[in-house]
Design a protein around this motif. Structure first.
Motif, mmCIF file in Angstrom:
data_model
loop_
_atom_site.group_PDB
_atom_site.id
_atom_site.type_symbol
_atom_site.label_atom_id
_atom_site.label_comp_id
_atom_site.label_asym_id
_atom_site.label_seq_id
_atom_site.Cartn_x
_atom_site.Cartn_y
_atom_site.Cartn_z
ATOM 1 N N GLU A 12 13.282 0.476 1.783
ATOM 2 C CA GLU A 12 13.643 1.708 2.471
ATOM 3 C C GLU A 12 14.792 1.492 3.451
ATOM 4 O O GLU A 12 15.535 2.428 3.777
ATOM 5 C CB GLU A 12 12.436 2.304 3.195
ATOM 6 N N THR A 13 14.976 0.260 3.926
ATOM 7 C CA THR A 13 16.082 -0.016 4.844
ATOM 8 C C THR A 13 17.434 0.273 4.191
ATOM 9 O O THR A 13 18.384 0.648 4.875
ATOM 10 C CB THR A 13 16.048 -1.482 5.324
ATOM 11 N N ILE A 14 17.539 0.098 2.881
ATOM 12 C CA ILE A 14 18.808 0.362 2.183
ATOM 13 C C ILE A 14 19.185 1.829 2.353
ATOM 14 O O ILE A 14 20.339 2.167 2.658
ATOM 15 C CB ILE A 14 18.682 0.020 0.687
ATOM 16 N N LEU A 15 18.220 2.698 2.180
ATOM 17 C CA LEU A 15 18.461 4.133 2.258
ATOM 18 C C LEU A 15 18.938 4.539 3.645
ATOM 19 O O LEU A 15 19.931 5.262 3.801
ATOM 20 C CB LEU A 15 17.178 4.884 1.886
ATOM 21 N N HIS A 16 18.261 4.065 4.681
ATOM 22 C CA HIS A 16 18.618 4.467 6.039
ATOM 23 C C HIS A 16 19.896 3.780 6.519
ATOM 24 O O HIS A 16 20.635 4.357 7.334
ATOM 25 C CB HIS A 16 17.451 4.197 6.988
ATOM 26 N N LEU A 17 20.158 2.594 6.031
ATOM 27 C CA LEU A 17 21.409 1.932 6.378
ATOM 28 C C LEU A 17 22.589 2.708 5.796
ATOM 29 O O LEU A 17 23.618 2.908 6.452
ATOM 30 C CB LEU A 17 21.401 0.498 5.849
ATOM 31 N N PHE A 18 22.435 3.178 4.556
ATOM 32 C CA PHE A 18 23.466 4.008 3.936
ATOM 33 C C PHE A 18 23.693 5.295 4.740
ATOM 34 O O PHE A 18 24.837 5.696 4.996
ATOM 35 C CB PHE A 18 23.050 4.354 2.505
ATOM 36 N N ARG A 19 22.634 5.918 5.155
ATOM 37 C CA ARG A 19 22.737 7.186 5.884
ATOM 38 C C ARG A 19 23.273 7.012 7.296
ATOM 39 O O ARG A 19 23.688 7.982 7.934
ATOM 40 C CB ARG A 19 21.370 7.864 5.931
ATOM 41 N N ILE B 269 16.870 -1.874 14.474
ATOM 42 C CA ILE B 269 18.189 -1.346 14.819
ATOM 43 C C ILE B 269 18.314 0.124 14.438
ATOM 44 O O ILE B 269 18.850 0.940 15.200
ATOM 45 C CB ILE B 269 19.287 -2.173 14.114
ATOM 46 N N LEU B 270 17.810 0.465 13.260
ATOM 47 C CA LEU B 270 17.952 1.831 12.753
ATOM 48 C C LEU B 270 16.958 2.804 13.372
ATOM 49 O O LEU B 270 17.174 4.019 13.334
ATOM 50 C CB LEU B 270 17.784 1.829 11.222
ATOM 51 N N GLY B 271 15.875 2.272 13.916
ATOM 52 C CA GLY B 271 14.865 3.122 14.552
ATOM 53 C C GLY B 271 13.645 3.299 13.673
ATOM 54 O O GLY B 271 13.746 3.870 12.585
ATOM 55 N N GLU B 272 12.509 2.837 14.133
ATOM 56 C CA GLU B 272 11.282 2.889 13.342
ATOM 57 C C GLU B 272 10.887 4.311 12.961
ATOM 58 O O GLU B 272 10.279 4.537 11.911
ATOM 59 C CB GLU B 272 10.133 2.233 14.115
ATOM 60 N N SER B 273 11.244 5.291 13.795
ATOM 61 C CA SER B 273 10.818 6.665 13.543
ATOM 62 C C SER B 273 11.412 7.241 12.258
ATOM 63 O O SER B 273 10.876 8.211 11.704
ATOM 64 C CB SER B 273 11.203 7.561 14.722
ATOM 65 N N ALA B 274 12.492 6.630 11.773
ATOM 66 C CA ALA B 274 13.129 7.146 10.555
ATOM 67 C C ALA B 274 12.380 6.731 9.292
ATOM 68 O O ALA B 274 12.560 7.339 8.232
ATOM 69 C CB ALA B 274 14.577 6.638 10.470
ATOM 70 N N PHE B 275 11.516 5.735 9.401
ATOM 71 C CA PHE B 275 10.889 5.145 8.221
ATOM 72 C C PHE B 275 9.532 5.791 7.923
ATOM 73 O O PHE B 275 8.743 6.069 8.817
ATOM 74 C CB PHE B 275 10.714 3.639 8.418
ATOM 75 N N GLU B 276 9.296 5.974 6.636
ATOM 76 C CA GLU B 276 8.039 6.559 6.190
ATOM 77 C C GLU B 276 7.124 5.546 5.519
ATOM 78 O O GLU B 276 5.957 5.838 5.269
ATOM 79 C CB GLU B 276 8.321 7.715 5.223
ATOM 80 N N THR B 277 7.653 4.360 5.187
ATOM 81 C CA THR B 277 6.861 3.318 4.522
ATOM 82 C C THR B 277 7.122 1.973 5.188
ATOM 83 O O THR B 277 8.007 1.846 6.040
ATOM 84 C CB THR B 277 7.238 3.203 3.021
ATOM 85 N N SER C 223 0.802 -1.226 0.000
ATOM 86 C CA SER C 223 0.000 0.000 0.000
ATOM 87 C C SER C 223 0.833 1.273 0.000
ATOM 88 O O SER C 223 0.363 2.331 -0.451
ATOM 89 C CB SER C 223 -0.934 0.012 1.222
ATOM 90 N N ASP C 224 2.077 1.213 0.509
ATOM 91 C CA ASP C 224 2.847 2.460 0.621
ATOM 92 C C ASP C 224 4.316 2.288 0.248
ATOM 93 O O ASP C 224 5.163 3.077 0.665
ATOM 94 C CB ASP C 224 2.752 3.017 2.046
ATOM 95 N N GLY C 225 4.621 1.280 -0.537
ATOM 96 C CA GLY C 225 6.021 1.008 -0.857
ATOM 97 C C GLY C 225 6.449 1.451 -2.234
ATOM 98 O O GLY C 225 7.360 0.867 -2.829
#
Length: 501
Positions: free
Chosen positions: A95-102, A82-90, A54-56
């Motif tokens: 999306e984990t790839i993006l936040h893992l890179f950051r 590990i990265l923190g749910e608050s960082a995710f929008e979908t 629905s939101d990916g």
């Protein structure tokens, strides 16, 4: 599962749209083209929604970072925690790839567990990477002062490019820091050493395989399973059926009465799956040859022959599910090909050959599975190529994979350790059934001569040279720049896999 086309420092949105349109079959659910204000990239993506339907949607954009990805990240839930749910929008696993890179973690890429290819752009950098075995495809080409990326070669057709190449399995392309290999397959073990415990290894192999199947079934849609009746797909289906609380949907194809159809039905009855079959004829094979070769992006005889039943299996499965499990990889891990028998007295050479063949799967069998299933928007999953399972299988001595079971006659059994570890899952005659190539078990070999006669308009038997020429002609007729396609194709030569240099 999806497809993408990306341009870096190439300001041509119309070109990006033309590229993605050529591979929209990979993602029939949605197509988007995105141009960022602060990043010199145009990202195009076509989506087959499996996780976070629905939101990916993609491209995914966050703080001047843009991502497009193809595949599945199976440990995405752990990474999110590990990265923190608050960082995710979908809810998208990508999306984990993006936040893992950051996160700026060292060796961040090695923390991804799954099958994937992606391109990630920032204002001053573009990164492209591919999973350890190259299950998911990724190609790159220089375009003027910039670069173009895509999931399939056909997206580059007609662009007049002099050179297109694959980003290799386990490799990362980085416009700032250069290319590097982020993953290397460990070398295979040869013979048992002192203190080796066979029972313990069998138990651990079984547990690792069970874990891989459970992991590779993660999805927000129903996952089915190809079931050829051979050992590999039957074991995967049997374990999958045990891991869910509903009947597993399984799919088999072949000629009426072919060995695979009969064996598959026995397996389906044994595991209680909801089983569907599709029979095909020589006329059916002749009709689909152009389609198969176009999407396969290869004219190699043996690859085309094995792609034909894959096409029909995909046609059947796609009527019912969006994703399927397959048995790919077991032959390379556990010595399942006919030519492996010649190494029975030389475990070291067998271990070397298995390691070599694992590294070259990406543009032979894995190319076939990816292109033919994605041609109809079906995601194929390969639990035998789970990273943990590969690591453990490579530690098992090759002498237990191709095992001499009768010293006097020299009789050998391929994939012996796999059969031994899973012998309770299926009836004994199916567990110890001799290996048949997919195109043999389905009956494709029995009708290929008739199909080739139909395709060439002759009543005479078609020799191998004529067959090769037919496939090449069919490929060349469908591409403006067929040499670019052929230059990237692998080939089976004397029972060995070769890859382009």
């Amino acid at each position: 599962m999806c497809g993408f086309a990306c341009l870096w420092k190439v300001d041509d949105e119309a070109l990006a749209r033309r590229m993605i349109e050529k591979i929209e079959h990979r993602g029939p659910d949605a197509t988007q083209v995105y141009r960022a204000a602060n990043v010199p990239a145009i990202m195009a993506h076509c989506r087959l929604s499996i996780i976070g339907p629905s939101d990916g949607s993609q491209p995914i954009y966050s703080n001047d970072n843009i991502l497009v990805a193809n595949g599945e990240i199976y440990n995405y839930a752990d990474l999110r925690a590990i990265l923190g749910e608050s960082a995710f929008e979908t809810r998208s696993d990508s999306e984990t790839i993006l936040h893992l890179f950051r996160s700026n973690q060292l060796r961040w890429l090695s923390k991804l567990d799954g099958m994937f290819a992606f391109v990630l752009a920032t204002p001053d950098r573009i990164i492209a990477a591919r999973d350890p075995l190259g299950i998911k495809p990724l190609y790159v080409a220089r375009l003027g002062d910039g670069f173009a990326f895509s999931s399939e070669l056909k997206a580059f057709d007609g662009l007049g490019l002099s050179h297109v190449e694959a980003v290799g399995p386990g490799e990362m392309f980085d416009s700032l820091e250069g290319n590097r290999r982020w993953f290397r397959i460990s070398h295979g073990a040869a013979s048992e050493e002192a203190g080796f415990q066979l029972d313990a290894v069998c138990r651990e192999l079984r547990l690792t395989l069970e874990d891989a199947v459970r992991k590779w079934m993660v999805a927000d849609v129903e996952v089915g399973s190809f079931l050829s009746g051979g050992l590999d797909s039957s074991l995967i289906a049997a374990l999958a059926a045990r891991s869910i609380d509903r009947p597993l949907k399984t799919f088999s194809v072949g000629l009426e009465g072919s060995p695979d159809l009969l064996a598959a039905q026995r397996v389906a009855d044994h595991i209680g799956s909801e089983h569907d079959t599709l029979a095909f004829s020589a006329a059916d094979v002749a009709k689909v040859l152009p389609h198969v070769i176009y999407h396969l992006e290869s004219a190699d005889i043996d690859l085309v022959r094995s792609a034909i039943p894959t096409h029909f299996a995909t046609t059947l499965a796609r009527r019912h599910v969006k994703a399927v499990l397959t048995g790919e990889g077991a032959d390379e891990l556990f010595a399942g090909y006919t030519y492996h028998h010649q190494y029975a007295n030389s475990p070291r050479e067998l271990a070397d050959e298995l390691t070599r063949s694992l590294t070259s799967m990406h543009n032979i069998n894995l190319q076939r599975v990816d292109r033919i299933t994605m041609a109809q928007g079906l995601e194929a999953r390969t639990p035998f190529l789970d990273r943990d399972l590969i690591e453990f299988a490579q530690s098992i001595p090759a002498s237990l994979k191709m095992r001499i079971v009768d010293e006097s006659s020299g009789k050998t059994v391929e994939k012996w350790i796999l059969r031994e570890a899973c012998r309770d899952l299926l009836p004994a005659d199916l567990v110890w059934r001799e290996k048949a190539q997919f195109d043999e078990g389905t009956g494709t070999v029995d009708v290929i001569d008739e199909a080739l006669a139909i395709a060439t308009g002759t009543s005479s038997p078609v020799d191998r040279e004529t067959e090769a020429r037919l496939y090449r002609d069919l490929l060349c007729e469908q591409f403006e720049n067929p040499e670019m396609i052929l230059a990237n194709a692998g080939a089976w030569v004397q029972d060995r896999v070769t890859v382009p240099s």
